[in-house]
Design a protein around this motif. Structure first.
Motif, PDB file in Angstrom:
ATOM      1  N   HIS A 195     -23.122   9.710 -25.201  1.00 13.88           N
ATOM      2  CA  HIS A 195     -23.048  11.108 -24.747  1.00 13.88           C
ATOM      3  C   HIS A 195     -23.442  11.226 -23.276  1.00 13.88           C
ATOM      4  O   HIS A 195     -22.900  12.060 -22.548  1.00 13.88           O
ATOM      5  CB  HIS A 195     -23.890  12.028 -25.648  1.00 13.88           C
ATOM      6  N   SER A 212     -14.104   7.004 -31.258  1.00 14.93           N
ATOM      7  CA  SER A 212     -15.114   7.015 -32.316  1.00 14.93           C
ATOM      8  C   SER A 212     -14.471   6.733 -33.667  1.00 14.93           C
ATOM      9  O   SER A 212     -13.282   6.995 -33.869  1.00 14.93           O
ATOM     10  CB  SER A 212     -15.824   8.377 -32.338  1.00 14.93           C
ATOM     11  N   SER A 214     -15.562   8.310 -36.215  1.00 16.08           N
ATOM     12  CA  SER A 214     -15.809   9.551 -36.950  1.00 16.08           C
ATOM     13  C   SER A 214     -15.012  10.731 -36.396  1.00 16.08           C
ATOM     14  O   SER A 214     -15.300  11.219 -35.300  1.00 16.08           O
ATOM     15  CB  SER A 214     -17.304   9.893 -36.899  1.00 16.08           C
ATOM     16  N   LYS A 216     -15.278  13.641 -37.222  1.00 14.24           N
ATOM     17  CA  LYS A 216     -16.162  14.811 -37.151  1.00 14.24           C
ATOM     18  C   LYS A 216     -16.723  15.038 -35.757  1.00 14.24           C
ATOM     19  O   LYS A 216     -17.211  16.124 -35.451  1.00 14.24           O
ATOM     20  CB  LYS A 216     -17.343  14.640 -38.124  1.00 14.24           C
ATOM     21  N   LYS A 217     -16.696  13.999 -34.924  1.00 16.07           N
ATOM     22  CA  LYS A 217     -17.302  14.133 -33.595  1.00 16.07           C
ATOM     23  C   LYS A 217     -16.347  14.693 -32.541  1.00 16.07           C
ATOM     24  O   LYS A 217     -16.728  14.862 -31.385  1.00 16.07           O
ATOM     25  CB  LYS A 217     -17.846  12.773 -33.143  1.00 16.07           C
ATOM     26  N   GLU A 220     -17.452  18.091 -30.947  1.00 14.55           N
ATOM     27  CA  GLU A 220     -18.632  17.842 -30.122  1.00 14.55           C
ATOM     28  C   GLU A 220     -18.240  17.199 -28.790  1.00 14.55           C
ATOM     29  O   GLU A 220     -18.699  17.600 -27.719  1.00 14.55           O
ATOM     30  CB  GLU A 220     -19.597  16.934 -30.883  1.00 14.55           C
ATOM     31  N   ARG A 344     -29.169  14.066 -32.549  1.00 13.37           N
ATOM     32  CA  ARG A 344     -28.244  14.430 -31.462  1.00 13.37           C
ATOM     33  C   ARG A 344     -29.072  14.723 -30.227  1.00 13.37           C
ATOM     34  O   ARG A 344     -29.596  15.798 -30.100  1.00 13.37           O
ATOM     35  CB  ARG A 344     -27.435  15.662 -31.841  1.00 13.37           C
ATOM     36  N   TYR A 345     -29.122  13.766 -29.252  1.00 11.11           N
ATOM     37  CA  TYR A 345     -28.669  12.390 -29.421  1.00 11.11           C
ATOM     38  C   TYR A 345     -29.832  11.439 -29.154  1.00 11.11           C
ATOM     39  O   TYR A 345     -29.687  10.248 -29.213  1.00 11.11           O
ATOM     40  CB  TYR A 345     -27.522  12.085 -28.434  1.00 11.11           C
TER      41      TYR A 345
END
Length: 359
Positions: A195, A212, A214, A216-217, A220, A344-345
């Motif tokens: 990040h 990534s 994931s 889901k990220k 973000e 995070r994070y």
């Protein structure tokens, strides 16, 4: 001469006593503030993944008792008679190293981080034969050469992780020339290192793609961190569409993962730079490197001059780590959550308000 006379700077902290990794209160002594030393009250200390490796002796060279922490910030309380760069009241920090030989080729080139005689901030032997103790403690003493000034506009808690995660990602962006506006850089992994890498690269004017496992990220990465695009590394169609599009990739992942798909994303002459540290060797296919003169490289933190440059750049561009501030007595729980990537994070310990000095 008694120990108390030799080491008058009494300190309180938290230490692991063995490889179980459980941390608990610990009283010890810092060395006397030498003529080139800076002593400061520790206000915040970040928790790095390497702290977990060290308290558990997963790298095989930990010594106990071990006081972890190498993302240390605070306020100067005393300076030695020959200190020139700092005065009482200054906001300062100490990162991963507190010593080096100062005379080898690396040190002469301001690359103390690659000195073969570097001294780690904790769990190492200092020049005087004492063991170094990290930032999970109320005071810190370090030679002024290894102390960084924290600009007034940077909040200390959000600045602490920059002393490890920040310089670890800033340095390769600069050294490998991946800091030119208009370039396209990939960042693998969106954790403590990843990040911050996104924030630095964006501030340099670079187009950033987060890579990534994931999905889901994605929100973000794009909405919160400002990345330009997002790739799910397990999505073959997505990865195929991005082949040959990146000038460089900063790979922050510390787990086992295949390098071949990442090498494929690089343009000719592209650079894949590893800054994560997987415990087991990764498989490196050579043929794809030949077909495009591509490079796989590594990078570890940075020298003191570059670390100050990084902090000043962060202040100029208002870059801090995204953090969860915790009290010191939450440290063992935080370590457990760290392993599960449940933060995070970056965890940052509020040392100043929650570590009670022992009598």
């Amino acid at each position: 001469m008694s120990i108390e006379q030799e080491h008058p700077n009494k300190a309180s902290g938290w230490a692991a006593r063995d490889s179980s990794g459980v941390l608990s209160p610990f009283n010890f002594s810092r060395r006397e503030t030498g003529e080139k030393d800076v002593m400061f009250k520790v206000l915040y200390c970040g928790i790095c993944h390497s702290d977990h490796h060290m308290v558990k002796n997963e790298w095989g060279f930990s010594t106990y008792p071990l006081v972890p922490g190498h993302e240390i910030v605070g306020e100067v309380t005393e300076v030695g008679s020959k200190v020139q760069k700092f005065k009482v009241g200054d906001r300062v920090g100490v990162g991963c190293i507190v010593g080096s030989c100062r005379s080898c080729e690396n040190c002469t080139d301001h690359l103390e981080n690659y000195c073969p005689k570097q001294i780690l901030t904790y769990g190492a032997n200092y020049y005087d034969g004492t063991t170094t103790y990290g930032g999970c403690s109320d005071i810190m003493v370090a030679h002024e050469h290894f102390v960084v000034r924290i600009p007034d506009n940077l909040p200390l808690d959000g600045a602490a992780p920059l002393l490890c995660a920040g310089i670890t990602t800033y340095s390769p962006l600069r050294y490998f020339g991946l800091d030119k506006p208009g370039m396209h850089v990939g960042v693998v992994g969106l954790g403590g290192l990843g990040h911050v890498a996104v924030k630095f690269a964006k501030a340099m004017g670079v187009k950033v793609t987060v890579i990534s496992t994931s999905p889901k990220k994605e929100e973000e990465a794009l909405k919160h961190l400002g990345a330009d695009s997002f790739l799910v590394s397990r999505d073959q169609d997505h990865m195929q569409a991005a082949i040959g599009t990146m000038d460089g990739i900063i790979d922050t992942v510390s787990a086992q993962h295949p390098l071949l798909p990442l090498i494929g994303l690089l343009k000719s002459h592209g650079k894949l730079v590893m800054v994560g540290a997987p415990e087991k060797p990764l498989e490196l296919p050579v043929f794809p490197l030949l077909m495009g003169r591509k490079m796989v490289a590594g990078s570890g933190i940075g020298g003191m001059m570059e670390t100050q440059e990084m902090i000043d750049f962060a202040a100029k561009h208002n870059i801090t780590a995204d953090i969860e501030v915790i009290p010191i007595d939450y440290l063992n729980t935080a370590m457990e959550r760290l392993v599960k990537a449940d933060v995070r994070y970056r965890f940052v310990i509020d040392i100043g308000n929650t570590l009670k000095a022992s009598s």
